[in-house]
Design a protein around this motif. Structure first.
Motif, PDB file in Angstrom:
ATOM      1  N   GLY A  45       0.816  -1.204   0.000  1.00  0.00           N
ATOM      2  CA  GLY A  45       0.000   0.000   0.000  1.00  0.00           C
ATOM      3  C   GLY A  45       0.851   1.255   0.000  1.00  0.00           C
ATOM      4  O   GLY A  45       2.047   1.226   0.302  1.00  0.00           O
ATOM      5  N   TYR A  46       0.220   2.383  -0.334  1.00  0.00           N
ATOM      6  CA  TYR A  46       0.954   3.637  -0.468  1.00  0.00           C
ATOM      7  C   TYR A  46       1.428   4.195   0.873  1.00  0.00           C
ATOM      8  O   TYR A  46       2.542   4.708   0.978  1.00  0.00           O
ATOM      9  N   LEU A  47       0.602   4.096   1.899  1.00  0.00           N
ATOM     10  CA  LEU A  47       0.949   4.690   3.182  1.00  0.00           C
ATOM     11  C   LEU A  47       2.131   3.980   3.830  1.00  0.00           C
ATOM     12  O   LEU A  47       3.097   4.617   4.274  1.00  0.00           O
ATOM     13  N   VAL A  48       2.072   2.650   3.904  1.00  0.00           N
ATOM     14  CA  VAL A  48       3.165   1.873   4.512  1.00  0.00           C
ATOM     15  C   VAL A  48       4.441   2.046   3.694  1.00  0.00           C
ATOM     16  O   VAL A  48       5.537   2.232   4.245  1.00  0.00           O
ATOM     17  N   SER A  49       4.313   2.003   2.365  1.00  0.00           N
ATOM     18  CA  SER A  49       5.486   2.165   1.503  1.00  0.00           C
ATOM     19  C   SER A  49       6.107   3.542   1.684  1.00  0.00           C
ATOM     20  O   SER A  49       7.335   3.687   1.730  1.00  0.00           O
ATOM     21  N   THR A  50       5.264   4.570   1.810  1.00  0.00           N
ATOM     22  CA  THR A  50       5.770   5.924   2.034  1.00  0.00           C
ATOM     23  C   THR A  50       6.530   6.003   3.353  1.00  0.00           C
ATOM     24  O   THR A  50       7.593   6.632   3.434  1.00  0.00           O
ATOM     25  N   ALA A  51       5.996   5.361   4.398  1.00  0.00           N
ATOM     26  CA  ALA A  51       6.674   5.368   5.701  1.00  0.00           C
ATOM     27  C   ALA A  51       8.045   4.699   5.601  1.00  0.00           C
ATOM     28  O   ALA A  51       9.035   5.197   6.156  1.00  0.00           O
ATOM     29  N   ILE A  52       8.118   3.581   4.881  1.00  0.00           N
ATOM     30  CA  ILE A  52       9.396   2.866   4.721  1.00  0.00           C
ATOM     31  C   ILE A  52      10.400   3.734   3.965  1.00  0.00           C
ATOM     32  O   ILE A  52      11.552   3.907   4.384  1.00  0.00           O
ATOM     33  N   PHE A  53       9.954   4.285   2.849  1.00  0.00           N
ATOM     34  CA  PHE A  53      10.863   5.101   2.038  1.00  0.00           C
ATOM     35  C   PHE A  53      11.235   6.403   2.745  1.00  0.00           C
ATOM     36  O   PHE A  53      12.332   6.934   2.533  1.00  0.00           O
ATOM     37  N   ALA A  54      10.340   6.923   3.583  1.00  0.00           N
ATOM     38  CA  ALA A  54      10.640   8.141   4.331  1.00  0.00           C
ATOM     39  C   ALA A  54      11.785   7.901   5.305  1.00  0.00           C
ATOM     40  O   ALA A  54      12.653   8.773   5.490  1.00  0.00           O
ATOM     41  N   VAL A  55      11.801   6.731   5.929  1.00  0.00           N
ATOM     42  CA  VAL A  55      12.897   6.387   6.842  1.00  0.00           C
ATOM     43  C   VAL A  55      14.215   6.328   6.084  1.00  0.00           C
ATOM     44  O   VAL A  55      15.243   6.846   6.528  1.00  0.00           O
ATOM     45  N   VAL A  56      14.189   5.685   4.901  1.00  0.00           N
ATOM     46  CA  VAL A  56      15.393   5.600   4.068  1.00  0.00           C
ATOM     47  C   VAL A  56      15.838   7.002   3.640  1.00  0.00           C
ATOM     48  O   VAL A  56      17.028   7.333   3.675  1.00  0.00           O
ATOM     49  N   PHE A  57      14.865   7.827   3.247  1.00  0.00           N
ATOM     50  CA  PHE A  57      15.159   9.200   2.822  1.00  0.00           C
ATOM     51  C   PHE A  57      15.821   9.999   3.944  1.00  0.00           C
ATOM     52  O   PHE A  57      16.854  10.646   3.740  1.00  0.00           O
ATOM     53  N   LEU A  58      15.263   9.954   5.135  1.00  0.00           N
ATOM     54  CA  LEU A  58      15.816  10.701   6.263  1.00  0.00           C
ATOM     55  C   LEU A  58      17.215  10.210   6.624  1.00  0.00           C
ATOM     56  O   LEU A  58      18.110  11.013   6.926  1.00  0.00           O
ATOM     57  N   ALA A  59      17.411   8.898   6.575  1.00  0.00           N
ATOM     58  CA  ALA A  59      18.734   8.344   6.887  1.00  0.00           C
ATOM     59  C   ALA A  59      19.756   8.761   5.836  1.00  0.00           C
ATOM     60  O   ALA A  59      20.896   9.120   6.172  1.00  0.00           O
TER      61      ALA A  59
END
Length: 254
Positions: A45-59
């Motif tokens: 889903g879009y929400l869970v995927s966004t949360a995962i990629f957001a963590v990668v982005f911030l790191a």
């Protein structure tokens, strides 16, 4: 140490060359196929995927800001992180929240312009030649993240809502990028303005190319595996990074 060497050591963004744009387009296409692989193929889903990629982005952004010199692999990893989170974030806003492609594009354009305005107000310029401090880098990456998210929504709007399809969308964005290239070589239009216009437009181009690669045949795509397409794009990027000149941009003189 001479002045040129010092300037390169202080900059952590790459020199803008043809190689830069080739890798950028590949990265934006990877953002589309990679984002869709997680949200659709793995059905997260879009929400869970966004949360995962957001963590990668911030790191990735944190590592990029802490780095003491330009690192091509780290820089392009951070770019890919912005494209993947941009893909799923735009899809979540457009589809799950029901904003629609046109509404999502308008909202994201406003956020992008606000980011650029805040950057300019704080630093006095939005030129990438001046990205040589943590504060400037933070503005740089926030602006890029908004531009990548806008590009996803704009690509989908062009291909789906307007009805141009993936090939039609590619033609539109390639034509616009060619016009910007012509303006760069044959006019005196601000190089900073042309850079950001081109940077933004490469994202919807990557979005429609990515959709063309992995969407079903009946939808006008090639129905390729999102994972295979993503792996091929990663390989292409790695080859380009290894073979094409990758050096830091010279710091602007004041």
């Amino acid at each position: 140490m001479n002045t040129s060497t010092t300037h390169h050591a202080l900059s952590k963004v790459p020199e803008i060359t043809l190689g830069f744009w080739l890798i950028k387009i590949a990265a934006t296409t990877l953002g589309e196929t990679g984002g869709d692989a997680l949200s659709m193929s793995l059905n997260l889903g879009y929400l869970v995927s966004t949360a995962i990629f957001a963590v990668v982005f911030l790191a990735a952004v944190s590592a990029q800001i802490r780095a003491r010199a330009f690192r091509p692999a780290l820089y392009w990893l951070t770019i890919v992180a912005t494209t993947t989170v941009g893909t799923t974030l735009a899809d979540f806003a457009d589809r799950s929240l029901g904003i629609g492609y046109a509404g999502g594009s308008a909202l994201l354009l406003a956020l992008l312009l606000l980011s650029l305005a805040a950057w300019y107000r704080s630093m006095g310029t939005v030129s990438v030649d001046t990205v040589n401090s943590p504060k400037a880098e933070l503005f740089y990456w926030v602006t890029i993240m908004f531009s990548q998210t806008l590009g996803t929504a704009l690509g989908d709007w062009t291909a789906d809502t307007i009805g141009l399809g993936y090939l039609g969308g590619m033609l539109v964005f390639v034509t616009l990028l060619a016009a910007l290239a012509a303006a760069y070589y044959w006019t005196s239009i601000s190089r900073t303005l042309l850079f950001w216009a081109a940077f933004i437009l490469t994202r919807p181009l990557g979005a429609v190319v990515g959709d063309f690669l992995d969407k079903p045949l009946q939808s006008g795509g090639l129905a390729l595996s999102r994972f295979s397409a993503s792996a091929a794009l990663v390989s292409f990027m790695v080859i380009c990074i290894l073979l094409l000149p990758q050096r830091a941009a010279a710091r602007a003189s004041h």
